[in-house]
Design a protein around this motif. Sequence first.
Motif, PDB file in Angstrom:
ATOM      1  N   UNK A  74       9.289   0.892  -9.843  1.00  0.00           N
ATOM      2  CA  UNK A  74      10.426   1.803  -9.679  1.00  0.00           C
ATOM      3  C   UNK A  74      10.830   1.945  -8.212  1.00  0.00           C
ATOM      4  N   UNK A  75       9.852   1.935  -7.311  1.00  0.00           N
ATOM      5  CA  UNK A  75      10.173   2.010  -5.884  1.00  0.00           C
ATOM      6  C   UNK A  75      10.923   0.763  -5.439  1.00  0.00           C
ATOM      7  N   UNK A  76      10.467  -0.386  -5.885  1.00  0.00           N
ATOM      8  CA  UNK A  76      11.127  -1.638  -5.507  1.00  0.00           C
ATOM      9  C   UNK A  76      12.562  -1.679  -6.019  1.00  0.00           C
ATOM     10  N   UNK A  77      12.770  -1.187  -7.249  1.00  0.00           N
ATOM     11  CA  UNK A  77      14.127  -1.154  -7.795  1.00  0.00           C
ATOM     12  C   UNK A  77      15.041  -0.257  -6.967  1.00  0.00           C
ATOM     13  N   UNK A  78      14.456   0.768  -6.330  1.00  0.00           N
ATOM     14  CA  UNK A  78      15.233   1.710  -5.516  1.00  0.00           C
ATOM     15  C   UNK A  78      15.305   1.277  -4.050  1.00  0.00           C
ATOM     16  N   UNK A  79      14.800   0.087  -3.735  1.00  0.00           N
ATOM     17  CA  UNK A  79      14.786  -0.433  -2.360  1.00  0.00           C
ATOM     18  C   UNK A  79      13.966   0.443  -1.416  1.00  0.00           C
ATOM     19  N   UNK A  80      12.894   1.037  -1.932  1.00  0.00           N
ATOM     20  CA  UNK A  80      11.977   1.842  -1.128  1.00  0.00           C
ATOM     21  C   UNK A  80      10.693   1.037  -0.913  1.00  0.00           C
ATOM     22  N   UNK A  81      10.254   0.964   0.332  1.00  0.00           N
ATOM     23  CA  UNK A  81       9.027   0.246   0.630  1.00  0.00           C
ATOM     24  C   UNK A  81       7.829   1.001   0.051  1.00  0.00           C
ATOM     25  N   UNK A  82       6.863   0.252  -0.469  1.00  0.00           N
ATOM     26  CA  UNK A  82       5.743   0.891  -1.150  1.00  0.00           C
ATOM     27  C   UNK A  82       4.474   0.068  -0.995  1.00  0.00           C
TER      28      UNK A  82
ATOM     29  N   UNK B 271       8.022   4.697   4.075  1.00  0.00           N
ATOM     30  CA  UNK B 271       7.234   3.866   3.167  1.00  0.00           C
ATOM     31  C   UNK B 271       6.316   4.751   2.340  1.00  0.00           C
ATOM     32  N   UNK B 272       6.353   4.564   1.020  1.00  0.00           N
ATOM     33  CA  UNK B 272       5.443   5.279   0.138  1.00  0.00           C
ATOM     34  C   UNK B 272       4.069   4.623   0.169  1.00  0.00           C
ATOM     35  N   UNK B 273       3.055   5.438   0.358  1.00  0.00           N
ATOM     36  CA  UNK B 273       1.682   4.981   0.212  1.00  0.00           C
ATOM     37  C   UNK B 273       1.126   5.722  -0.993  1.00  0.00           C
ATOM     38  N   UNK B 274       1.117   5.055  -2.132  1.00  0.00           N
ATOM     39  CA  UNK B 274       0.750   5.715  -3.391  1.00  0.00           C
ATOM     40  C   UNK B 274      -0.746   5.983  -3.406  1.00  0.00           C
ATOM     41  N   UNK B 275      -1.102   7.255  -3.256  1.00  0.00           N
ATOM     42  CA  UNK B 275      -2.497   7.628  -3.087  1.00  0.00           C
ATOM     43  C   UNK B 275      -3.302   7.534  -4.361  1.00  0.00           C
ATOM     44  N   UNK B 276      -4.586   7.250  -4.187  1.00  0.00           N
ATOM     45  CA  UNK B 276      -5.514   7.167  -5.314  1.00  0.00           C
ATOM     46  C   UNK B 276      -6.313   8.467  -5.384  1.00  0.00           C
ATOM     47  N   UNK B 277      -5.736   9.448  -6.060  1.00  0.00           N
ATOM     48  CA  UNK B 277      -6.360  10.763  -6.181  1.00  0.00           C
ATOM     49  C   UNK B 277      -7.730  10.665  -6.838  1.00  0.00           C
ATOM     50  N   UNK B 278      -7.906   9.664  -7.695  1.00  0.00           N
ATOM     51  CA  UNK B 278      -9.163   9.516  -8.423  1.00  0.00           C
ATOM     52  C   UNK B 278     -10.014   8.375  -7.883  1.00  0.00           C
ATOM     53  N   UNK B 279      -9.877   8.115  -6.577  1.00  0.00           N
ATOM     54  CA  UNK B 279     -10.768   7.106  -5.997  1.00  0.00           C
ATOM     55  C   UNK B 279     -12.214   7.576  -6.173  1.00  0.00           C
TER      56      UNK B 279
END
Length: 428
Positions: free
Chosen positions: A254-262, A221-229
């Motif tokens: 794009x992750x959803x289209x690739x069937x990758x959990x995000x 599962x991708x956890x899209x990080x917030x580098x600029x939090x």
Amino acid sequence: MTQVTRAKNGEISAEMRLAAVNEGVSAEYIRDKVATGRIVIPANVNHSKLEAVAFGQGLKTKVNANFGTSEDYDQLENELEKLKAAVEAGADAVMDLSTGDKIKETREAILNNSKLPVGTVPIYQAAVETVKSGRGIIEMEVEELFGVIADQAEEGVDFITVHCGLTLETLRHLAAEGRVTDIVSRGGSFMAAWMLHNDQENPLFEYYDRLLEICYKNDVTLSLGDALRPGSLADATDRAQIHELLVLGELVDRAREADVQVMVEGPGHVPYDQIETNIKLQKELCKEAPFYVLGPLVTDIAAGYDHITAAIGGTAAAAAGADFLCYVTPAEHIGLPDIEDVREGVIACKIAAHAADIAKGVKGAKERDNKMARARKKLDWEKQIELALAPEKLRESRKEHNQSLKAEDACTMCGSYCAMKIVDKQLK
């Protein structure tokens, strides 16, 4: 085949069934939300000891505990004790943030001993190995970064924080913003330094499809990080933060289209009155992707008590729609947390999550409180201990504070003047 692929094909996986039982909802509900990306079940196909947990819309708010070695404190045994403390305190997931000498060995030990989903930040290992080779972080090779990501996926890591939304355009917004605390994300700072020195686009953004391929193969599962939090209240909800969030919204698609959990990570230090706005922005821009927040911390001046600061913000965030809270310990902004810090951080975060679940009407959340109220009415201390979020803490505290107690069913605050006993007697 990922959980998303199965869900889209109408299949209810074993992980979905387990999540449905644990959440008190139908397996079909879980399947539908996984298919649309509103629920994720981080469950790497290589993590054999895993007992799957679901995060997302309509489910109980989950709690994560961070730990891991550092260059100044590299004791694997202690990190395993922290894992044990986190599990006992009620964490739903853990992250290994090690930057010590034995990163791979530490991660393997945690994976082998954890039934909870395990997350990492792969750029930490890539950066440390680059430095150990005699080079600076800015000299890290793209192939080295992706090699670490692939290795961790093969080892069984269930979710990874990757700062894909930090682009050269986003950095231009940061420079123009004139922040007080600039970048406080460690992984974000590594990536920003690399980009600025090499004058190149973030490889995690530029080669995002390659990242998706790795994640799809192992169901990471991708956890899209917030580098600029924001790292201070002064920097909250600025243009740099929001620009990164806009990019993350596109990457969710794009992750959803690739069937990758995000899922998507969020702030950070945020004034209390801005928390709901931040949550609603994320949910809108990222199309209801599960939201994973650090705190948020509602003041900058509570060092030593930031587990409380984060619990206040965490309740507000989860009540507004955040799905996953990353704990903050009393050692935040001070140093590496010890075992007791981990325990205290998890409990504070569990309190925040539970309070939010009551506020947003999560199924079954209030029932435990109703049972506690009835136990208090009866002065049933054993039942109260059983129902408490920290049962051993309550048992020890009651023993410590009631050594001179005359009536066993009361406490030393009121003794024979117990309001419950007086009114109960007269009503009967």
